[in-house]
Design an enzyme around this catalytic site. Sequence first.
Site, short mmCIF file in Angstrom:
data_model
loop_
_atom_site.label_atom_id
_atom_site.label_comp_id
_atom_site.label_asym_id
_atom_site.label_seq_id
_atom_site.Cartn_x
_atom_site.Cartn_y
_atom_site.Cartn_z
N GLU D 117 65.38 -0.91 42.78
CA GLU D 117 66.53 -0.33 42.12
C GLU D 117 66.10 0.79 41.20
OE1 GLU D 117 69.63 -1.32 43.10
OE2 GLU D 117 68.33 -2.40 44.49
N ASP D 322 59.23 -17.94 41.70
CA ASP D 322 60.24 -18.21 42.72
C ASP D 322 61.48 -17.34 42.42
OD1 ASP D 322 62.18 -19.20 44.40
OD2 ASP D 322 61.73 -21.31 43.98
N HIS D 413 71.31 6.79 36.14
CA HIS D 413 71.25 6.24 37.49
C HIS D 413 71.35 7.34 38.54
CE1 HIS D 413 71.58 2.36 35.61
NE2 HIS D 413 71.29 1.83 36.76
#
Lengths: 418, 418, 418, 418
Positions: D117, D322, D413
């Site tokens: 991302e 995990d 972004h």
Amino acid sequence: MPGKRSLTSRHLDDLFSQYSIDELAEKLTPDTTSPHVPYLPNTKITDARTHRMWRSLDKTPSEEIYDTWSQSKVETFQGNIENFIGTTKIPLGVAGPLRVNGLFAQGDYPIPLATSEAALVASYHRGASLITAAGGTSAMLLYQALNRSPAFVFESMRGSGRFVAWAMEHFENFQQITASTTQHGKLVDVGTTLEGNHVYLDFEFTTGDASGQNMVTICTQHICDYIAENYPGTIEQIYVEGNLSGDKKASAQSYTSVRGKKVSAEVEIPAPLIKKYLNATPTQLVDYWRVSAIGGVLSGTMGVQGHFANGLAALYIATGQDAACVAESAMGVTRFEITKTGNLYAAVTIPSIMVGTVGGGTGLPSQKAALELMGLYGSGNAEALAEVCASLLLAGELSIIAALATNTFTRAHHKLAR
Amino acid sequence: MPGKRSLTSRHLDDLFSQYSIDELAEKLTPDTTSPHVPYLPNTKITDARTHRMWRSLDKTPSEEIYDTWSQSKVETFQGNIENFIGTTKIPLGVAGPLRVNGLFAQGDYPIPLATSEAALVASYHRGASLITAAGGTSAMLLYQALNRSPAFVFESMRGSGRFVAWAMEHFENFQQITASTTQHGKLVDVGTTLEGNHVYLDFEFTTGDASGQNMVTICTQHICDYIAENYPGTIEQIYVEGNLSGDKKASAQSYTSVRGKKVSAEVEIPAPLIKKYLNATPTQLVDYWRVSAIGGVLSGTMGVQGHFANGLAALYIATGQDAACVAESAMGVTRFEITKTGNLYAAVTIPSIMVGTVGGGTGLPSQKAALELMGLYGSGNAEALAEVCASLLLAGELSIIAALATNTFTRAHHKLAR
Amino acid sequence: MPGKRSLTSRHLDDLFSQYSIDELAEKLTPDTTSPHVPYLPNTKITDARTHRMWRSLDKTPSEEIYDTWSQSKVETFQGNIENFIGTTKIPLGVAGPLRVNGLFAQGDYPIPLATSEAALVASYHRGASLITAAGGTSAMLLYQALNRSPAFVFESMRGSGRFVAWAMEHFENFQQITASTTQHGKLVDVGTTLEGNHVYLDFEFTTGDASGQNMVTICTQHICDYIAENYPGTIEQIYVEGNLSGDKKASAQSYTSVRGKKVSAEVEIPAPLIKKYLNATPTQLVDYWRVSAIGGVLSGTMGVQGHFANGLAALYIATGQDAACVAESAMGVTRFEITKTGNLYAAVTIPSIMVGTVGGGTGLPSQKAALELMGLYGSGNAEALAEVCASLLLAGELSIIAALATNTFTRAHHKLAR
Amino acid sequence: MPGKRSLTSRHLDDLFSQYSIDELAEKLTPDTTSPHVPYLPNTKITDARTHRMWRSLDKTPSEEIYDTWSQSKVETFQGNIENFIGTTKIPLGVAGPLRVNGLFAQGDYPIPLATSEAALVASYHRGASLITAAGGTSAMLLYQALNRSPAFVFESMRGSGRFVAWAMEHFENFQQITASTTQHGKLVDVGTTLEGNHVYLDFEFTTGDASGQNMVTICTQHICDYIAENYPGTIEQIYVEGNLSGDKKASAQSYTSVRGKKVSAEVEIPAPLIKKYLNATPTQLVDYWRVSAIGGVLSGTMGVQGHFANGLAALYIATGQDAACVAESAMGVTRFEITKTGNLYAAVTIPSIMVGTVGGGTGLPSQKAALELMGLYGSGNAEALAEVCASLLLAGELSIIAALATNTFTRAHHKLAR
């Protein structure tokens, strides 16, 4: 013996100090050897029937329960109760007047509150008086919708999908059925939840001035009957309510949308009034609520608020609402801030206020009198009542937050309780 | 105009059909120009004061609210209400008898239920009669604890950590303070939540036969006073309640642990009795509940159940409990299964029943009479009352699930409501 | 030292066995005396820059992280990462083929799963093989919508109300802005949350074949810019996201409606196949899941399921999805029943699957290769991928529930882990 | 066609524009006529077996998945994966250094973050640099406990009660069994949930430096085996996990207590540093977060925070944790305030960080290298890693909240993503 285990162990030790495990197990054992005849169910309410009910309890009528007033009104309770034996008397106090500037409510309202909890009326009264002195709340009814969510079971998801397509096409039929069932309610929307071979339709109705739970049940039943007769495919099961509607429960669905009436209310209060009525400063209230809002978040509630349930329960009981709805209504958000000019800004938003001004318990003698005291009995008043309700809860938040922020909470309770 | 937007737009259209946006905004504007004097707060309850209260409302006393019974008992309400104007009368019905085989409750109990909702008493009565015929419930009080959670603010987390260490060391002092404050309550445990420079202590008390909210507040206040005087470091703020206790709210914390009394109740019922009392088969009930439990899960409730709130509210009101606690108590789990022998197995588990048999509203005339009817008034009975309460909720689940499973729910409501 | 208190005390005792309270407080004290220069932020990804990044870490490049493959592809990572130092290699296994009969997905899919958890791929593989043998899942994409929820602050609720009215009127403008911003996304709806002087608009977009978080952010920003320029009243603050959208969080709102893609998948499996693939009977699975569903309800999850997160995380990582979205996607409902013919019926419903087949990490070399292995890379495939994802989670539920129902769960993990 | 109904209808219209309802139903129909052979399950990992796996997929090995590095390390993946076909490469960036003043973590840590991302690493880097410049976080590990919750089914609640009494008495036996099963884990406590004829024991273990899920499963299995052999009464069913433990799920139980490691971290930052690093003022951040915290509350999340999941997922993947545990870990509370001296106070509290520094994926080549980069690989480091993790999430909250408060979120972004 450390930790959580000790919580269980302490409880067990208490029990075992008196009884052996076998004795305890014996206590839990069902007893079918001594049959008992149930009291005869009794739906018709007359003085004679009431006396018969007392006899079936093997008691003479208690004067505290079946007093002369209740006796004289006995037939007015018909349709609100079964197995009638009298009435429970809840002390009724009045707070206010509470000034509400709402889309629907306009004016200074006396607020009847039925409760047995010391300090409750005094606390709401203090908040209401402060709000009124500050010019009253602004209150907006945001939406209203009461839902029933019948469930439909199919052999497979293919059946679910076919049914949903059909149901969407027949929405106007469902609306017509509703229109022919009730003059007061209207079917306005339907949500769809398909979960494998289950479909839950979530019918949303407006209900006029009634709270409307029975109305929407009956309409939904008629729609279900229509579906059963007209759907061309196979439905394994139809249930009028699939427990998705949030009826009588705090649910995420009601919280994030609406159930009943959704209202937001705010007030802006100058510091001198905070001082005069609450003996506090805006900063004290905001500082406390910041800590307390995090406390609420940490405890895992839906929304964050102080004690909505107190005002809700007292107003619901006083005005003949369904008190069980406190479970679904006591959710929402309280907010306290300081404005640029140093005033206190306070707001509450409640997504699921369940009130009506006709039907249910609103026509019972003392409940009707309480609504009349507010000028809100009968048709055309339910929306105003919801705005008053939200404004009341704002009053309660102001008062309790002040009490906790200034450490007078305990004293107030100590002094007012017996 | 499709979608969610239309929900808002429909509401706006309704409003704009009558008023312009400026008119609506005007309605919401606070009004400080017409001052209103608040009713004089009134904590002392006498007949004269009650009349004065009515005068301040500009009304003559309503006979429905300030009836002769209420007038004759006026002083018994002292300490339970302020700004007293009379009483709200809730119709009272009786269900049962309900047989309970509990650790504490033993016997066949008549169940007083105060409600204005048609069909409620009839429904619980049906369930109770069935349970009694099947030998009664098994009911276990699992734990009890009532909590208050004071909040402490420090300059930094270092302060939080130091305080927690000190508080853990002084737990016995806190217990002594509690012991010297009340004979009935006991401080049994404390949870700790450290969140940055905030610390919330979650004191857990047993409260004897009282529901105990005031008791734990007073004890916690005394502990906080002790901390304020004796803690060697700096505490920026101390608040007796930091909104973490779950008081009057459905909270994850209460749901996953306990608040008040945690009880599980079960019953096993042969198919012929299901037929006789509910006109249903065990399979019908289990099939319906499977769909309905998923419905509850999909709606996002804490726990999954049918209508705990109905029985809780009616029993709480009838027996003088705090009706606002319905908000926190109406959570838990209902389970329906078919046993290997074809019987129905049904169980409920409720983590936060808030009941007492002394204090609060339990001593009010009609409420006390209702507890006496059950044989549960006064000391030594709170644990039994909690087991009866859970058993009652199990009765209600049986009855409503049967009604919905067999599609008689609507008819029952239609017939019994006015 | 009993109870919860001992949990805190045990922790404190451990700490105090090594350090005094002053030493512990000293450890927590900020240190501003030894300044440290942050690594230079680096957004351009080249081999030279990567080496410079390693130098700023005072290290030589690790061959395990900056291996020759990663070095040779270095520029392909541009736009997906900053401060690049190499790659993390996650073992990739393949489960299946998994047969899916969906509205969009049709066929037998190999399922790439990236994980380091022993037994995970084996478990999903077992479930997938069983499903395929039974004819595959039926899978339905139910809805899709990705939201952004900008927040607007006003002086009072009157401002909130005026703004909502204006915003509803300008929805088509917002749609045009969206259309001129992106070819792939479409603004389809808007929800409104008014809370006092706050308004949160919840814009819902479709996002074509991208997961779309950036797309909806940019569109919402443009809409907010338009509002800032064109709204005739005063807005105190505009924020492009008010934290209401459920982005990267398990939220009630996403759970009860949709975020990303909502899919339901089911399968019906004859008992002999259950025996062959899972060494179990339908009854064993259903018996276990009944207990386990209650366990989930008691733990307070949104929805009830076994281990959605395992399959989601492994598929998301393998196919270049945003792994952080596991937080919002791992909610939903699993259901197991026995049909009238004795088969097992199993279904899952997941309201918030966040997948795309273009954009984000889907174009990275190994991730793209994984999507190509499935035949689902690029435009036109996102809906199918969502149906495959739900079917995969169903496979995982079948397998783990069988393992736990037959007590082979532990053994499987013991054998397959190192 | 207004309202929610239109959401369903729009979806149906899209579908029906291409296919008839019969065609759609046909698509969902299971297909058992064209059998497909599942890939051979493969747990042994060698180069030959990997090639065989590719052949069973009917493909030649992809160089992007089965690259030379992965080929050269093939046997290191044994025990972490089945049906191995290569590796997924996630871009790895580094943020920091992040200064942590913890009970366990002490120093300036480089933070490896694996993500695809755009802007994620840059955002955390910015926050970390700011924190370090301010002297670092204070971070406290509050508790640690990993649980397994086996379920036990009895004929009736009497059986449940007897079993709980027995289990409490045999806790020391359970501890011995644990001690003889693992050197690293310790059974420290047990919670008890009795729900009718079900009992769920909630065993809490410490797990040393491993995350420990397998360890606690194996220990619990041994305890269950012991119970099966030694319990004198009848247990209908024993299941090693009854889905109450919160494993891989956001649960109220984990949120209100602990699962894995519970950590609180705070930082106090002078305004000039906020200006320099975030180009904002403390007031801007606090103003935004106040609106945003309410947004989170309105959306119904457990806790209120910005984007914990982003940092968690990236750190978990980079360091061999995990990744599915993001589902259970991404809950908690973020708090922003202004201090009396005008600094920004910021804190996060996370109740369920699931990290280890041995076992699981921590020993895989690139993951181990990432832990070594931090100086946290191997025994003795898990507690420090948890404190670093919480501090990282605090850095991320600072950065995103600043971006949203100053309306630079979208631009960042846009610029960093391709």
